[in-house]
Design an enzyme around this catalytic site. Structure first.
Site, PDB file in Angstrom:
ATOM      1  N   CYS A 160     -32.929  20.394 -59.823  1.00 50.00           N
ATOM      2  CA  CYS A 160     -32.699  21.338 -60.930  1.00 50.00           C
ATOM      3  C   CYS A 160     -33.348  22.704 -60.741  1.00 50.00           C
ATOM      4  CB  CYS A 160     -33.194  20.713 -62.229  1.00 50.00           C
ATOM      5  SG  CYS A 160     -32.250  19.257 -62.684  1.00 50.00           S
TER       6      CYS A 160
HETATM    7  N1  LIG Z   1     -31.982  14.753 -61.584  1.00 47.81           N
HETATM    8  C1  LIG Z   1     -32.392  15.409 -62.646  1.00 47.81           C
HETATM    9  O1  LIG Z   1     -33.579  15.417 -62.952  1.00 47.81           O
HETATM   10  C2  LIG Z   1     -31.426  16.146 -63.548  1.00 47.81           C
HETATM   11  C3  LIG Z   1     -31.860  16.528 -64.818  1.00 47.81           C
HETATM   12  C4  LIG Z   1     -31.002  17.206 -65.646  1.00 47.81           C
HETATM   13  C5  LIG Z   1     -29.730  17.527 -65.179  1.00 47.81           C
HETATM   14  N2  LIG Z   1     -29.326  17.171 -63.934  1.00 47.81           N
HETATM   15  C6  LIG Z   1     -27.968  17.520 -63.530  1.00 47.81           C
HETATM   16  O2  LIG Z   1     -27.170  16.353 -63.623  1.00 47.81           O
HETATM   17  C7  LIG Z   1     -26.182  16.331 -62.600  1.00 47.81           C
HETATM   18  C8  LIG Z   1     -26.300  15.056 -61.792  1.00 47.81           C
HETATM   19  O3  LIG Z   1     -27.566  15.034 -61.166  1.00 47.81           O
HETATM   20  P1  LIG Z   1     -28.212  13.700 -60.592  1.00 47.81           P
HETATM   21  O4  LIG Z   1     -29.644  14.041 -60.317  1.00 47.81           O
HETATM   22  O5  LIG Z   1     -27.892  12.541 -61.444  1.00 47.81           O
HETATM   23  O6  LIG Z   1     -27.411  13.579 -59.216  1.00 47.81           O
HETATM   24  P2  LIG Z   1     -27.370  12.286 -58.271  1.00 47.81           P
HETATM   25  O7  LIG Z   1     -27.052  12.809 -56.912  1.00 47.81           O
HETATM   26  O8  LIG Z   1     -28.587  11.449 -58.470  1.00 47.81           O
HETATM   27  O9  LIG Z   1     -26.140  11.444 -58.826  1.00 47.81           O
HETATM   28  C9  LIG Z   1     -24.836  11.906 -58.806  1.00 47.81           C
HETATM   29  C10 LIG Z   1     -23.915  10.735 -58.549  1.00 47.81           C
HETATM   30  O10 LIG Z   1     -22.574  11.218 -58.597  1.00 47.81           O
HETATM   31  C11 LIG Z   1     -21.824  10.535 -57.593  1.00 47.81           C
HETATM   32  N3  LIG Z   1     -20.646  11.353 -57.310  1.00 47.81           N
HETATM   33  C12 LIG Z   1     -20.541  12.475 -56.567  1.00 47.81           C
HETATM   34  N4  LIG Z   1     -19.267  12.930 -56.586  1.00 47.81           N
HETATM   35  C13 LIG Z   1     -18.564  12.072 -57.374  1.00 47.81           C
HETATM   36  C14 LIG Z   1     -17.209  12.001 -57.791  1.00 47.81           C
HETATM   37  N5  LIG Z   1     -16.326  12.937 -57.418  1.00 47.81           N
HETATM   38  N6  LIG Z   1     -16.829  10.987 -58.564  1.00 47.81           N
HETATM   39  C15 LIG Z   1     -17.711  10.026 -58.953  1.00 47.81           C
HETATM   40  N7  LIG Z   1     -19.008  10.043 -58.597  1.00 47.81           N
HETATM   41  C16 LIG Z   1     -19.436  11.058 -57.828  1.00 47.81           C
HETATM   42  C17 LIG Z   1     -22.792  10.389 -56.449  1.00 47.81           C
HETATM   43  O11 LIG Z   1     -22.406   9.345 -55.573  1.00 47.81           O
HETATM   44  C18 LIG Z   1     -24.091  10.081 -57.194  1.00 47.81           C
HETATM   45  O12 LIG Z   1     -24.279   8.699 -57.373  1.00 47.81           O
HETATM   46  C19 LIG Z   1     -26.409  17.608 -61.792  1.00 47.81           C
HETATM   47  O13 LIG Z   1     -25.577  18.619 -62.259  1.00 47.81           O
HETATM   48  C20 LIG Z   1     -27.850  17.960 -62.095  1.00 47.81           C
HETATM   49  O14 LIG Z   1     -28.088  19.348 -61.969  1.00 47.81           O
HETATM   50  C21 LIG Z   1     -30.149  16.463 -63.112  1.00 47.81           C
END
Ligand SMILES: NC(=O)c1ccc[n+]([C@@H]2O[C@H](COP(=O)([O-])OP(=O)(O)OC[C@H]3O[C@@H](n4cnc5c(N)ncnc54)[C@H](O)[C@@H]3O)[C@@H](O)[C@H]2O)c1
Length: 444
Positions: A281
């Site tokens: 993030c």
């Molecule tokens: N990690 C954090 O602390 C956090 C906090 C707030 C917001 N976010 C936001 O949330 C979003 C997700 O982050 P995250 O940390 O969970 O990412 P992550 O990489 O942990 O998880 C994302 C998941 O999406 C899957 N994926 C990718 N493309 C896909 C598709 N086309 N169809 C289905 N699944 C798909 C991946 O395999 C993965 O399991 C991002 O935009 C991030 O900026 C993250």
């Protein structure tokens, strides 16, 4: 009254409320954000379907096993075994869903431009299954306008009309992995729909699983609110980092300065310096805002400056190591350097954008003999280097020329570190409570 459409799927009435036991919720992307979220919906009694392109994650959920520390297997397992929560790689399962929430990654390109390809890929697959009455919510962090300008045209391309046939909203995910006090359930959910009915439906859905929901007037407000939160953190961390550099020149303890300032009960929030920012993030999201502002002819200044200061911290840490070894009559080349913690912050196993990786890469390039310990990261590869965590033993500490605390995990025994290490570079002020350390401690 419900009816059926041409494909035989159930149509929801126009005043349909998403109630546990009645509505089915699908979460697309089951990572740090998606898995805790779908677990909350399932725990609230919604039939919940998780979709991910990663077969290993789907298999793990099918076995009732969590791979995200914030979701205990004890919580996930019973939800899976009771049939409330399931996972698949097959987007056709979306036909069963009343609401779909997209939680896929939003990285940056090398040029620091937004990469929304995961969102586009997910939406292009969702649209094939979109039917009347469905609600779609984007949670992935992104630039203002993504929901209205990019996603809406994809979903309307099949002839369905937003606000009437289907519903679309943005609601930023604000989870803080590893935070036990504030979790997916008790962090307020900000919701902005494309139309007022989209907002109403999205807010109604979340209100069953999340304790507090705040509706805002548009998707753009909701998208920008998330970017403000992370930009605020990036800028304030940069200020603390710059203060650390200033205090080093002035020979003042920056940690003591911040603790003193933090006694003010209003108008000041403490941020601390560190070896650099990491995770999915803070290092990335602000650039989504500056990129979008630039498209409208406006150059943001704080974002670039904060990014520059924060990105310089791993180099500064390496400079401190060089100087500290020099004071011992040593050089980095050939010195044994023991990195304590490679996750981007304490008590988590996430190494994405972690400053530890860059610090190790820089030290390796200078010829250091590296080892690391991290109870949350058993092994990792970075820049062609492969490492395996080793335990923090008295022998390991005695044999090292410099121990560098990069992530201040609660699991480290700081008394033992203070007792056996000759030289400690502490980038987190983790050694503050250690009395009578045997070796020299250099603080950031
Ligand atoms: N990690 C954090 O602390 C956090 C906090 C707030 C917001 N976010 C936001 O949330 C979003 C997700 O982050 P995250 O940390 O969970 O990412 P992550 O990489 O942990 O998880 C994302 C998941 O999406 C899957 N994926 C990718 N493309 C896909 C598709 N086309 N169809 C289905 N699944 C798909 C991946 O395999 C993965 O399991 C991002 O935009 C991030 O900026 C993250």
């Amino acid at each position: 009254m419900s009816g059926t459409n041409a494909t035989g799927k159930e149509q929801r009435p126009s005043d349909f409320e998403y109630r546990p036991g009645e509505a089915t919720v699908a979460v697309i992307g089951l990572g740090y954000v998606g898995l805790p979220l779908i677990t909350e919906f399932a725990a609230a009694g919604f039939k919940s379907i998780g979709i991910d392109i990663d077969q290993a994650k789907v298999d793990s959920i099918a076995a009732g096993k969590s791979y995200i520390p914030d979701v205990p297997t004890d919580q996930l397992g019973p939800l899976v075994h009771s049939g409330t929560l399931s996972a698949t790689t097959d987007f056709a399962a979306l036909a069963e869903a009343d609401a779909m929430i997209i939680c896929v990654p939003t990285p940056l390109r090398k040029t620091k431009e937004p990469d929304i390809s995961h969102i586009l890929s997910a939406c292009n697959r969702i649209v094939k299954h979109l039917r009347r009455g469905q609600l779609v919510i984007l949670e992935s962090t992104t630039y203002p306008g993504t929901t209205d300008e990019v996603i809406l045209p994809i979903f309307e391309s099949g002839g369905l009309k937003v606000g009437k046939d289907f519903f679309l909203a943005f609601s930023p995910e604000r989870v803080d992995p590893g935070n036990k006090q504030y979790t997916t359930k008790n962090i307020c959910k900000v919701v902005g729909g494309v139309t007022p009915e989209c907002t109403r439906r999205a807010a109604a859905l979340y209100s069953h699983a999340i304790q507090k929901v705040m509706a805002v007037s548009s998707t753009r407000v909701a998208e920008t609110a998330k970017l403000l939160e992370n930009t605020y953190r990036s800028v304030n961390i940069a200020l603390a980092n710059e203060l650390a550099l200033t205090c080093q020149r002035l020979k003042i303890d920056v940690w003591e300065v911040i603790d003193a300032a933090a006694t003010k009960p209003f108008g000041f929030q403490a941020f601390y310096p560190g070896p650099g920012i990491g995770g999915h993030c803070i290092p990335l999201d602000p650039y989504y805002l500056s990129w979008r502002a630039r498209l409208s002819g406006f150059e943001t200044k704080f974002i670039g400056l904060a990014g520059e200061i924060n990105a310089g911290m791993p180099h500064y840490v390496v400079d401190l190591i060089v100087d500290a070894l020099n004071d011992d009559g040593k050089c980095v080349n050939g010195s044994r350097i023991f990195i304590l913690g490679v996750a981007y912050k304490k008590n988590v196993g996430d190494t994405r954008e972690s400053p530890a990786l860059e610090i190790m890469e820089l030290l390796h390039a200078k010829g250091a003999v590296l080892s690391y310990s991290d109870p949350y990261v058993p092994r990792f590869t970075h820049a062609g280097l492969a490492f395996q965590s080793v335990p923090v033993t008295p022998d390991a500490l005695r044999e090292t020329d410099c121990a560098v605390i990069v992530s201040d995990h609660r699991d480290f025994d700081y008394q033992t570190i203070g007792k056996h290490a000759k030289l400690i570079l502490d980038t987190r002020n983790a050694m503050k409570a250690v009395s009578n350390p045997k070796g020299r401690i250099v603080k950031l």
